[in-house]
Design a protein around this motif. Structure first.
Motif, PDB file in Angstrom:
ATOM      1  N   PRO A 106       0.833  -1.207   0.000  1.00 55.52           N
ATOM      2  CA  PRO A 106       0.000   0.000   0.000  1.00 55.52           C
ATOM      3  C   PRO A 106       0.863   1.251   0.000  1.00 55.52           C
ATOM      4  CG  PRO A 106       0.003  -1.034   2.163  1.00 55.52           C
ATOM      5  CD  PRO A 106       0.716  -1.976   1.247  1.00 55.52           C
ATOM      6  N   SER A 107       0.352   2.307  -0.615  1.00 51.87           N
ATOM      7  CA  SER A 107       1.135   3.542  -0.727  1.00 51.87           C
ATOM      8  C   SER A 107       1.054   4.348   0.566  1.00 51.87           C
ATOM      9  CB  SER A 107       0.632   4.387  -1.907  1.00 51.87           C
ATOM     10  OG  SER A 107      -0.769   4.609  -1.808  1.00 51.87           O
ATOM     11  N   THR A 108       1.731   3.819   1.588  1.00 54.51           N
ATOM     12  CA  THR A 108       1.848   4.487   2.877  1.00 54.51           C
ATOM     13  C   THR A 108       3.324   4.589   3.240  1.00 54.51           C
ATOM     14  OG1 THR A 108       1.753   2.443   4.174  1.00 54.51           O
ATOM     15  CG2 THR A 108      -0.358   3.498   3.621  1.00 54.51           C
ATOM     16  N   TYR A 109       3.649   5.558   4.088  1.00 51.41           N
ATOM     17  CA  TYR A 109       5.042   5.692   4.517  1.00 51.41           C
ATOM     18  C   TYR A 109       5.510   4.443   5.240  1.00 51.41           C
ATOM     19  CZ  TYR A 109       4.817  10.697   3.403  1.00 51.41           C
ATOM     20  OH  TYR A 109       4.713  11.892   2.756  1.00 51.41           O
ATOM     21  N   GLU A 110       4.662   3.915   6.093  1.00 51.95           N
ATOM     22  CA  GLU A 110       5.032   2.736   6.879  1.00 51.95           C
ATOM     23  C   GLU A 110       5.399   1.562   5.982  1.00 51.95           C
ATOM     24  OE1 GLU A 110       3.167  -0.113  10.416  1.00 51.95           O
ATOM     25  OE2 GLU A 110       1.883   1.291   9.327  1.00 51.95           O
ATOM     26  N   ALA A 111       4.558   1.295   4.963  1.00 54.48           N
ATOM     27  CA  ALA A 111       4.824   0.168   4.064  1.00 54.48           C
ATOM     28  C   ALA A 111       6.087   0.404   3.244  1.00 54.48           C
ATOM     29  CB  ALA A 111       3.622  -0.051   3.140  1.00 54.48           C
ATOM     30  N   ALA A 112       6.307   1.655   2.823  1.00 59.32           N
ATOM     31  CA  ALA A 112       7.493   1.971   2.030  1.00 59.32           C
ATOM     32  C   ALA A 112       8.767   1.765   2.839  1.00 59.32           C
ATOM     33  CB  ALA A 112       7.413   3.413   1.532  1.00 59.32           C
ATOM     34  N   TYR A 113       8.792   2.277   4.058  1.00 63.34           N
ATOM     35  CA  TYR A 113       9.992   2.123   4.889  1.00 63.34           C
ATOM     36  C   TYR A 113      10.255   0.651   5.198  1.00 63.34           C
ATOM     37  CZ  TYR A 113       9.693   7.183   5.590  1.00 63.34           C
ATOM     38  OH  TYR A 113       9.646   8.525   5.401  1.00 63.34           O
ATOM     39  N   HIS A 114       9.195  -0.113   5.405  1.00 64.26           N
ATOM     40  CA  HIS A 114       9.355  -1.539   5.696  1.00 64.26           C
ATOM     41  C   HIS A 114       9.990  -2.265   4.509  1.00 64.26           C
ATOM     42  CE1 HIS A 114       8.632  -5.531   7.232  1.00 64.26           C
ATOM     43  NE2 HIS A 114       7.873  -5.830   6.195  1.00 64.26           N
ATOM     44  N   ALA A 115       9.489  -1.998   3.296  1.00 63.39           N
ATOM     45  CA  ALA A 115      10.039  -2.655   2.106  1.00 63.39           C
ATOM     46  C   ALA A 115      11.500  -2.261   1.885  1.00 63.39           C
ATOM     47  CB  ALA A 115       9.204  -2.291   0.880  1.00 63.39           C
ATOM     48  N   LEU A 116      11.805  -0.987   2.052  1.00 64.22           N
ATOM     49  CA  LEU A 116      13.182  -0.526   1.843  1.00 64.22           C
ATOM     50  C   LEU A 116      14.124  -1.119   2.888  1.00 64.22           C
ATOM     51  CD1 LEU A 116      12.483   3.212   0.940  1.00 64.22           C
ATOM     52  CD2 LEU A 116      13.112   1.366  -0.622  1.00 64.22           C
ATOM     53  N   GLU A 117      13.646  -1.258   4.113  1.00 68.36           N
ATOM     54  CA  GLU A 117      14.466  -1.886   5.162  1.00 68.36           C
ATOM     55  C   GLU A 117      14.777  -3.335   4.826  1.00 68.36           C
ATOM     56  OE1 GLU A 117      12.330  -1.395   8.756  1.00 68.36           O
ATOM     57  OE2 GLU A 117      12.775   0.761   8.954  1.00 68.36           O
TER      58      GLU A 117
END
Length: 281
Positions: A106-117
């Motif tokens: 999903p296009s949320t900050y939380e999901a983005a940071y999780h994937a990048l981590e």
């Protein structure tokens, strides 16, 4: 417990999805849209990044299917990449199941940071509905509508931004007029939380066909209304060659060397992508 058939996390599609992309989607898009992708040598081989692109043609279905098929053909399952999708698609079944199997997030900050981590790159279309519904005569214009969330993600995560220019897909589903007023006028888009809507060429052609039906004027008007408010008018229907071009990465230090200036950084990314879109005109 998640099985291998349900997807394995961000950027990792299920075995069934990979099979469909190779056996069904790839032959179909090669026939209809003859897609090509250039510049994949610019993609970082290790570590996460944001692959940021322009968005075209209503639902953007033609370009999304073409990109997914070309990516799987080029890299198989060796180079995971997570698509960044509207959170509404994750709210209800079957959307939840489909996105899980696709490996999208999903296009949320939380999901983005999780994937990048996790080390997974993310494919982003910051312009979203604003850009994808723009009129067809603006097909080679890159305009994210001032949206800068992806820059905050890149700045905080320290990852590079890789520009991706898409050319041709806007002609697969030509848009004529866009606006928030259309979503309010047609009512149905607003009921589903959609802020903007467009009048497409397919929508106009469909209304002409409905007007010619041997029905009373009120029934024809009702059918025309339902047709214009339906997502079917945003589907691709014109075969057109689609080209993808990957540019050289914009390093984090290039964009944010003098602090976080979102306006200047946004212009730099948009200009880089627009130059890729216009190559070969």
């Amino acid at each position: 417990m998640t099985s291998e058939h349900d997807g394995l996390g961000p950027g990792v599609p299920s075995a069934g999805v990979l099979l469909v992309l190779r056996r069904v989607v790839l032959p179909a898009v090669l026939l209809l849209f003859r897609p090509t992708i250039e510049g994949t040598q610019h993609l970082p081989k290790d570590g996460p990044y944001l692959l940021v692109s322009n968005h075209n043609a209503g639902l953007g279905l033609a370009e999304l299917l073409c990109f997914a098929a070309l990516w799987v053909e080029a890299f198989g399952d060796s180079r995971p990449i997570a698509g960044y999708a509207h959170p509404l698609g994750f709210a209800f079944w079957p959307g939840t199941a489909v996105h899980r199997r696709l490996g999208t997030i999903p296009s949320t900050y939380e999901a983005a940071y999780h994937a990048l981590e996790l080390g997974v790159p993310i494919l982003m279309f910051p312009g979203g509905d604003y850009e994808t519904l723009r009129p067809v005569w603006q097909s080679n214009r890159v305009d994210f509508g001032g949206r800068k969330g992806f820059l905050r993600i890149a700045e905080k995560s320290g990852v590079s931004i890789v520009p991706l220019g898409i050319q041709g897909s806007h002609y697969t589903a030509p848009m004529l007029v866009r606006g928030k007023w259309l979503a309010w006028l047609l009512v149905l888009p607003r009921l589903f939380g959609i802020k903007r809507w467009a009048l497409s060429l397919l929508g106009v052609i469909g209304c002409v066909g409905i007007a010619a039906l041997p029905l009373n004027i009120w029934l024809r008007g009702g059918l025309a209304y339902l047709w214009l408010a339906s997502p079917l008018v945003l589907f691709p229907w014109i075969p057109w060659t689609i080209r993808f071009r990957v540019g050289e990465p914009l390093q984090n230090s290039q964009l944010f060397s003098d602090g976080f200036d979102p306006v200047q950084a946004l212009q730099a990314v948009e200009q880089r992508i627009e130059s890729l879109v216009k190559q070969g005109e």
